[in-house]
Write an enzyme that holds these catalytic residues in place. Structure first.
Site, PDB file in Angstrom:
ATOM      1  N   ASN A 192      40.127  54.731  14.468  1.00  0.00           N
ATOM      2  CA  ASN A 192      39.198  54.748  12.817  1.00  0.00           C
ATOM      3  C   ASN A 192      38.253  53.539  12.520  1.00  0.00           C
ATOM      4  O   ASN A 192      38.471  52.440  12.914  1.00  0.00           O
ATOM      5  CB  ASN A 192      40.218  55.778  12.018  1.00  0.00           C
ATOM      6  N   CYS A 201      44.070  59.488   6.269  1.00  0.00           N
ATOM      7  CA  CYS A 201      43.809  59.699   4.625  1.00  0.00           C
ATOM      8  C   CYS A 201      45.474  58.923   3.912  1.00  0.00           C
ATOM      9  O   CYS A 201      46.434  58.515   4.017  1.00  0.00           O
ATOM     10  CB  CYS A 201      43.552  60.804   3.909  1.00  0.00           C
ATOM     11  N   LYS A 238      44.840  59.824  15.587  1.00  0.00           N
ATOM     12  CA  LYS A 238      44.451  59.363  15.723  1.00  0.00           C
ATOM     13  C   LYS A 238      44.347  58.566  14.601  1.00  0.00           C
ATOM     14  O   LYS A 238      44.473  58.490  13.472  1.00  0.00           O
ATOM     15  CB  LYS A 238      43.312  60.149  14.968  1.00  0.00           C
ATOM     16  N   ASN A 259      43.660  63.003  11.832  1.00  0.00           N
ATOM     17  CA  ASN A 259      43.851  61.795  11.910  1.00  0.00           C
ATOM     18  C   ASN A 259      45.056  61.594  10.661  1.00  0.00           C
ATOM     19  O   ASN A 259      44.684  62.067   9.492  1.00  0.00           O
ATOM     20  CB  ASN A 259      42.067  61.770  10.879  1.00  0.00           C
TER      21      ASN A 259
END
Lengths: 241, 303
Positions: B193, B131, B166, B128
Site C-alpha cells: 500500500n 485503515c 493487502k 486492505n
C-alpha cells in the site's frame, strides 16, 4: 476525453504572470467550461487548465504562473509537442442561458467565459460580462470580449481601472441567467448578490482530472461529486453555501 | 508466441496486469476509453460497510516522481456498491473482479466481505488492513500482527472466495505481519500500500494536504515495494501480488522476478489513463527481449 499529442504554436505573456498558449492538432471535442490536463516534462501530475477557445482544431488556454509547474509551462517553446487530455469535465449548459445571460469572471476565471460568450453570441444571446481583476496591470481579454459583441464591465480592487471594487459592485440591473468562474470567495459572494439561477465553475487540486482518483471531491446538496468529472460546473443551487 | 498467463489462486489471468484499488474506480470510467477486458483483472475502489465522503480537500499533493493522496476511502458503501456499481461494472467487464474491502473494526470487515462473498463476479477479496482500528486506539490493523491476523480470520470465516490481505509498508517488520496473516488463513498477500508522507506549502508554511499526511505512491516507491515483495514472497508459501510504483512492462517483469505472481498498477493510471493497457500491450515484446517464453517461469527467479 481524448489523449492527444498537440503542437504548441504560441506561448506568450498577456500580463506579468498570465500567459496564453495555443495548441494545434486537437481532434477531440472541447465545449465551453471544459478543461484540458497537460503533462509537463519533469512533473508527475498533469496541470488542469480551462479551455479559453477552440476552433478548427486549435485550442487556446490562458494560465497564470503560480508555482513550479506553471512556471515551467511558460518556458515551453512553439514547435514543442505536449501530451494533453482534452475534453474533460461537464462544461456549461448553454441551453439554460435565456435571452440576456450574465457572465462573471475573476482573474484566471475569465478565460473559460470567453469561449462561452463566443458560443452564446453565435446563438443570438445578448451577453453581459463582468470581469474582475486586482489591478489595471493584471487585466486581460477586455478588448477580446468587446470584439465578440458582449457588453463588458471591468472592476479592479485597487480602482486603477474600471469600477473600483469587486465583481459584485458591477452587476447589471437584470439578467436571465448567471455563468461564473473565479475564486471561491467571489463565487460565494455572487451566489448571495445575484438573484437569478445559474452555474458556477469550481477549482480544486486534482489528481487524475478524469474521475478515477476521487482527489477533488466536494459535498453538494445531492451528495459527493467529483469536481473533475461531475463538474467543474455546478448548478448555483446545488452548492451547499 | 510468448505466454503471459498466470494463475492467481485458482483463477487463470490472461496476463498479470491488475489496476490497483483507488486508481480505477469501478472500471466503467476507463471502459469509456478502452476495452478493459484486456486486463488480467482489476481491484475496485476500496469499499466499506457505510458510505464515506472521505477527507476534506486538498487531498492531493505532487512530489518528485510521485504523489500523495489522502482521499480517505470515499465510496458509496457496500450495499450501494452491490446494487449500483457492480451491475454497471458487469456491463463493461466480463472477467472475475477483485473486490477491495476496508473497515474500521473487525466486524466491519466481516460484514462487508460476507455481502461481497455472494457476488458472482467477485473472484477474490482483497482486504486492505491499512485503515485505523477505531477500537484499537486508531492504530492501523496492518501495523500489528495480531490485529492483521484477527481481521484475516474474521474474513475467512464468512467467505469461500480467496482472501488476499493487502499490507501497509509503514511497519518495521513486514515479514512478521505477512506471516501472521498466512498463519491466520490468508490465501494470498498483496503489497505494498502507500508509504506515509507529507508536503508543506512554502508560501503558507502549512501542510499541502488538509489531512496533514497521506499515502505516497508513484515511481519513487518502486524499489521499496520490490524489496518488500522479495522479502515476503521468500518467507511465505502463499502467493504474493506485487505493487508499488510499477509503470512499465519491464517493472512488471522485475516485480515477478522478485516473487510476485501478479502485479498491480496504481498511480500510473492517474497520470496516463491508458497506462495499464499500454503495459499489457508492451509485455510480450519485453518478455521476448529477456528471453522469457512463459511468464510464470520467472516468478521468484531472484530468490
Amino acid at each position: 476525453m481524448k489523449q492527444e499529442l498537440l503542437t504548441v504554436i504560441e506561448n506568450a505573456p498577456l500580463t506579468d504572470a498570465v500567459y496564453r498558449m495555443r495548441l494545434s492538432g486537437c481532434a477531440g471535442e472541447n465545449r465551453p467550461g471544459q478543461f484540458v490536463n497537460i503533462r509537463l516534462e519533469g512533473f508527475y501530475l498533469r496541470r488542469p487548465i480551462s479551455v479559453c477557445d477552440f476552433e478548427n482544431g486549435v485550442l487556446t488556454i490562458i494560465y497564470k504562473a503560480v508555482g513550479r509547474g506553471t512556471d515551467a509551462m511558460t518556458r515551453v517553446a512553439p514547435g514543442e509537442k505536449l501530451d494533453v487530455l482534452t475534453g474533460l469535465g461537464n462544461g456549461y449548459d448553454l441551453s439554460a442561458a435565456g435571452e440576456a445571460p450574465l457572465l462573471v469572471g475573476g482573474g484566471v476565471g475569465v478565460p473559460p467565459l470567453y469561449y462561452l460568450a463566443k458560443e452564446l453570441i453565435k446563438r443570438g444571446k445578448a451577453v453581459s460580462a463582468v470581469l474582475g481583476f486586482n489591478a489595471a496591470s493584471e487585466i486581460f481579454y477586455e478588448d477580446e470580449f468587446r470584439a465578440l459583441g458582449a457588453s463588458v464591465a471591468v472592476t479592479t480592487v485597487d480602482g486603477s481601472r474600471g469600477i473600483k471594487g469587486f465583481v459584485t459592485d458591477a452587476l447589471p440591473e437584470s439578467a436571465t441567467y448567471l455563468y461564473a468562474c473565479g475564486p471561491l470567495p467571489m463565487l460565494k459572494a455572487l451566489t448571495k448578490a445575484c438573484p437569478v439561477s445559474g452555474e458556477l465553475s469550481l477549482e480544486e487540486r486534482m489528481g487524475c482530472g478524469f474521475g478515477a482518483c476521487m482527489g477533488c471531491s466536494i459535498m453538494t446538496k445531492s451528495g459527493a461529486k467529483r469536481v473533475c468529472k461531475d463538474g467543474p460546473v455546478f448548478g448555483k443551487e446545488e452548492l451547499p453555501w | 508466441m510468448v505466454n503471459t498467463k498466470v494463475d492467481l489462486l485458482g483463477i487463470t489471468l490472461d496476463n498479470p496486469i491488475i489496476p490497483a484499488s483507488g486508481t480505477f474506480g469501478y472500471g466503467y470510467e476507463f471502459a469509456e476509453l478502452y476495452d478493459i477486458n484486456c486486463l488480467g483483472t482489476f481491484s475496485f475502489k476500496g469499499t466499506t460497510r457505510e458510505p464515506r465522503f472521505g477527507n476534506p480537500t486538498p487531498r492531493i499533493a505532487e512530489c518528485t516522481a510521485g504523489m500523495i493522496n489522502a482521499v480517505g476511502l470515499q465510496n458509496p458503501g457496500v450495499e450501494k456498491v452491490i446494487s449500483e456499481e457492480l451491475p454497471k461494472l458487469k456491463k463493461v467487464f466480463s472477467k472475475p473482479v477483485m473486490a477491495n474491502v476496508s473497515g474500521f473494526s473487525v466486524e466491519d470487515y466481516a460484514y462487508t466481505c460476507a455481502l461481497l462473498d455472494r457476488e458472482e463476479q467477485v473472484g477474490w477479496l482483497e482486504v486492505n488492513v491499512s485503515c485505523p482500528n477505531v477500537h484499537g486506539g486508531g492504530m492501523s490493523f496492518g501495523t500489528d500482527p495480531n490485529a492483521a491476523a484477527e481481521v484475516t480470520r474474521a474474513v475467512k470465516a464468512v467467505t469461500k472466495k480467496p482472501v488476499i490481505v493487502k499490507l501497509s509498508p509503514n511497519v518495521t517488520d513486514i515479514v512478521s505481519i505477512a506471516r501472521a496473516c498466512e498463519d491466520a488463513g490468508a490465501d494470498g498477500i498483496s503489497l505494498i500500500n502507500t508509504l506515509l508522507g507529507m508536503r508543506i506549502d512554502l508560501k503558507t508554511g502549512r501542510p499541502v494536504i488538509a489531512n496533514t499526511m497521506g499515502g505516497f505512491s508513484g515511481p519513487a516507491i518502486f524499489p521499496v515495494a520490490l524489496r518488500m515483495v522479495y522479502q515476503v514472497s521468500k518467507a511465505l508459501s502463499i502467493p504474493v501480488v506485487g505493487m508499488g510504483g510499477v509503470a512499465s512492462a519491464e517493472e512488471v517483469i522485475e516485480m515477478m522476478m522478485a516473487g510476485a505472481v501478479a502485479v498491480e498498477i496504481g498511480a500510473a493510471n492517474l497520470v496516463d489513463p491508458f497506462a495499464s493497457k499500454k503495459i499489457v500491450e508492451a509485455l510480450p515484446a519485453a518478455m521476448e527481449k529477456y528471453g522469457i517464453q512463459k511468464l510464470e517461469d520467472i516468478i521468484g527467479k531472484a530468490h
